[in-house]
Design an enzyme around this catalytic site. Structure first.
Site, short mmCIF file in Angstrom:
data_model
loop_
_atom_site.label_atom_id
_atom_site.label_comp_id
_atom_site.label_asym_id
_atom_site.label_seq_id
_atom_site.Cartn_x
_atom_site.Cartn_y
_atom_site.Cartn_z
CB SER A 190 -9.19 3.56 8.75
OG SER A 190 -9.79 3.15 7.57
NE ARG B 33 2.99 3.34 8.64
CZ ARG B 33 2.65 3.38 9.93
NH1 ARG B 33 3.55 3.16 10.86
NH2 ARG B 33 1.40 3.66 10.29
CB SER C 200 0.70 5.80 6.98
OG SER C 200 0.39 4.50 7.42
CD GLU D 213 -1.60 0.37 3.55
OE1 GLU D 213 -2.21 1.45 3.54
OE2 GLU D 213 -1.86 -0.53 4.39
N1 LIG Z 1 -18.11 8.20 1.65
C1 LIG Z 1 -17.35 7.95 2.71
N2 LIG Z 1 -17.66 6.92 3.53
C2 LIG Z 1 -16.90 6.65 4.61
N3 LIG Z 1 -15.80 7.37 4.96
C3 LIG Z 1 -15.44 8.38 4.17
C4 LIG Z 1 -16.20 8.73 3.01
N4 LIG Z 1 -15.59 9.77 2.42
C5 LIG Z 1 -14.54 10.10 3.15
N5 LIG Z 1 -14.42 9.28 4.24
C6 LIG Z 1 -13.34 9.37 5.25
O1 LIG Z 1 -12.24 8.71 4.69
C7 LIG Z 1 -11.69 7.78 5.63
C8 LIG Z 1 -11.08 6.61 4.89
O2 LIG Z 1 -10.03 7.11 4.10
P1 LIG Z 1 -9.19 6.20 3.12
O3 LIG Z 1 -10.05 5.63 2.09
O4 LIG Z 1 -8.04 7.04 2.66
O5 LIG Z 1 -8.65 5.11 4.13
P2 LIG Z 1 -8.77 3.51 4.12
O6 LIG Z 1 -7.96 3.01 2.97
O7 LIG Z 1 -10.16 3.08 4.23
O8 LIG Z 1 -8.04 3.21 5.51
P3 LIG Z 1 -6.60 2.55 5.81
O9 LIG Z 1 -5.65 3.09 4.76
O10 LIG Z 1 -6.26 3.06 7.16
O11 LIG Z 1 -6.81 1.09 5.69
C9 LIG Z 1 -12.88 7.41 6.50
O12 LIG Z 1 -12.45 6.93 7.75
C10 LIG Z 1 -13.63 8.73 6.58
O13 LIG Z 1 -13.08 9.55 7.59
C1 LIG Z 2 -2.63 0.12 9.33
C2 LIG Z 2 -2.64 1.13 8.19
C3 LIG Z 2 -1.23 1.23 7.61
C4 LIG Z 2 -3.59 0.58 7.11
O1 LIG Z 2 -3.65 1.44 6.03
C5 LIG Z 2 -3.15 2.52 8.66
O2 LIG Z 2 -4.47 2.42 9.10
C6 LIG Z 2 -2.28 3.15 9.72
O3 LIG Z 2 -1.24 3.64 9.41
N1 LIG Z 2 -2.73 3.18 11.02
C7 LIG Z 2 -1.99 3.77 12.12
C8 LIG Z 2 -1.08 2.74 12.74
C9 LIG Z 2 -0.05 3.39 13.66
O4 LIG Z 2 -0.40 3.76 14.77
O5 LIG Z 2 1.11 3.55 13.23
#
Ligand SMILES: Nc1ncnc2c1ncn2[C@@H]1O[C@H](COP(=O)(O)OP(=O)(O)OP(=O)(O)O)[C@@H](O)[C@H]1O
Ligand SMILES: CC(C)(CO)[C@@H](O)C(=O)NCCC(=O)O
Length: 393
Positions: A213, A228, A216, A156
């Protein structure tokens, strides 16, 4: 004698028939393999399945637009099938090699999307899709078992950097900042949104803060080198989760709209609430946020007089202020002056980006600058797409 000849003739016909049939079958098989090689549409996709959102990008090649007819149909149907806001038609990128389209869906609906693909027999033209994010691991069996599609796992952060670099090179007005960050702690003010063009010679090193969510934080030293340096679990997922828990809003979009109208001072405790004015000795003005949600701790019935929109606004300021501070400290530690913020938390979230710009300016005494992107949430999926489309680079 006649019987022997007849038997011989029948046997010959059967053998010849079998040989012909086998040859035809082989030809059909070969044709099918060629068909698949030519129409392996999976190579036109990039998928990023995160903790909250799935992001799909697909490439519509300029010279073969009709070939993707089914894919278009699927995308259009699928996006209205989830939510109209999930479609980013206006974000499509026009490149010399074709158009890149962007779609977003909730990761919790992924099984529904897979079922839809199966139902429409859409998977017949797809053998494999490059996929990044945790979902590339978590859902590979689901794709394999239900639609026979292999998810080709891509890291990722590598995809994030690849997609980011691509957008920075090819989309002229992609990055913006806020000039004259005369904001207060609520993200209100007159700061003007300004497009920034940074020459490649001045670009590195920079800090990249990806707010998904979770968060990073990467130090990027060249187009391919990065590490990172930090992360925090207080991210976009925290904002959305707390909003759903503490208010009536059921979606990110609802919470965004509400937070525009909300007043965080109904919920938060300011320096003025504690001092009755400024805390002059340390230059903290009365309107400085002293304690997020602090007022709620002092009330017998915290919810009385507080609206859901105030809660949404206060949560937004709380999460954003914290990320701004972690980002600033990480930039200091990594010796970088410019901080880029990306991730879907910032999607249509101007309060948060203004607040981040303010926080970085405030903490760094105007020595560092925060920058943002128009395609902030799609770099990972773009990076996955590029693994099979190096010609676009
Ligand atoms: N339509 C939507 N539905 C839900 N969350 C949304 C929406 N649009 C924006 N967001 C926001 O975007 C965040 C998710 O962002 P992103 O897609 O970049 O991360 P992710 O890939 O799901 O998470 P991670 O990389 O941590 O696994 C949600 O937690 C919320 O705050
Ligand atoms: C676990 C990932 C890398 C998934 O995208 C992301 O949600 C993240 O960076 N969370 C924070 C983890 C930390 O506390 O470093």
């Amino acid at each position: 004698m006649l019987a022997v000849v007849t038997r011989f003739a029948v046997a010959t016909v059967v053998v010849v028939g079998l040989v012909v049939l086998r040859k035809r079958k082989l030809q059909r098989l070969q044709a099918r393999i060629i068909y698949h090689r030519d129409k392996d549409l999976g190579r036109r996709f990039g998928l990023d399945v995160g903790g909250t959102l799935g992001k799909l990008v697909y490439l519509e090649k300029a010279d073969a637009a009709t070939e993707l007819g089914d894919v278009h149909t699927f995308m259009l149907a699928n996006t209205s099938y989830s939510k109209s806001s999930m479609r980013d038609a206006d974000m499509a990128l026009s490149l010399p090699g074709g158009q890149v389209h962007f779609v977003r869906f909730e990761t919790s609906k992924l099984e529904g999307v897979v079922e839809f693909v199966r139902h429409r027999c859409f998977h017949r033209d797809i053998r494999a899709i490059p996929c990044t994010g945790g979902g590339a691991f978590k859902f590979s069996k689901l794709f394999e078992d239900h639609v026979g599609i292999t998810l080709e796992k891509c890291d990722e952060l590598a995809c994030l950097i690849q997609g980011l670099g691509f957008v920075m090179r090819h989309v002229p007005d992609e990055c913006y900042t806020f000039k004259n960050v005369a904001l207060n702690h609520q993200g209100m003010g007159e700061a003007t949104k300004t497009i920034v063009h940074t020459p490649t010679s001045e670009l590195y090193p920079f800090l990249l803060v990806n707010i998904g969510s979770g968060v990073s934080i990467l130090k990027v030293t060249s187009a391919t080198e990065y590490s990172r340096v930090s992360g925090t679990s207080l991210g976009g997922g925290t904002y959305l989760g707390l909003c759903k828990l503490l208010s009536k809003y059921k979606s990110f979009d609802e919470a965004m709209v509400a937070s525009i109208a909300g007043d965080s001072n109904a919920v938060d405790m300011t320096v003025g609430d504690i001092y009755g004015g400024n805390y002059t000795q340390f230059n903290l003005s009365a309107d400085t946020l002293a304690s997020s949600f602090g007022k709620m701790g002092t009330k017998y019935e915290p919810k009385s007089g507080v609206k859901d929109e105030d809660v949404a606004r206060s949560l937004l300021i709380m999460i954003t202020t914290n990320i701004g501070q972690v980002a600033y400290l990480s930039a200091q530690r990594s010796d970088t002056q410019r901080i880029y913020f990306c991730g879907n938390f910032l999607r249509q979230n101007e309060i948060a980006s203004r607040q981040l710009a303010y926080a970085i300016d405030y903490w760094s005494k105007s020595k560092m600058q925060a920058q943002f992107f128009h395609h902030e949430g799609f770099f990972g999926a773009l990076g996955a797409l590029l693994t099979h489309n190096q010609d676009l680079l």
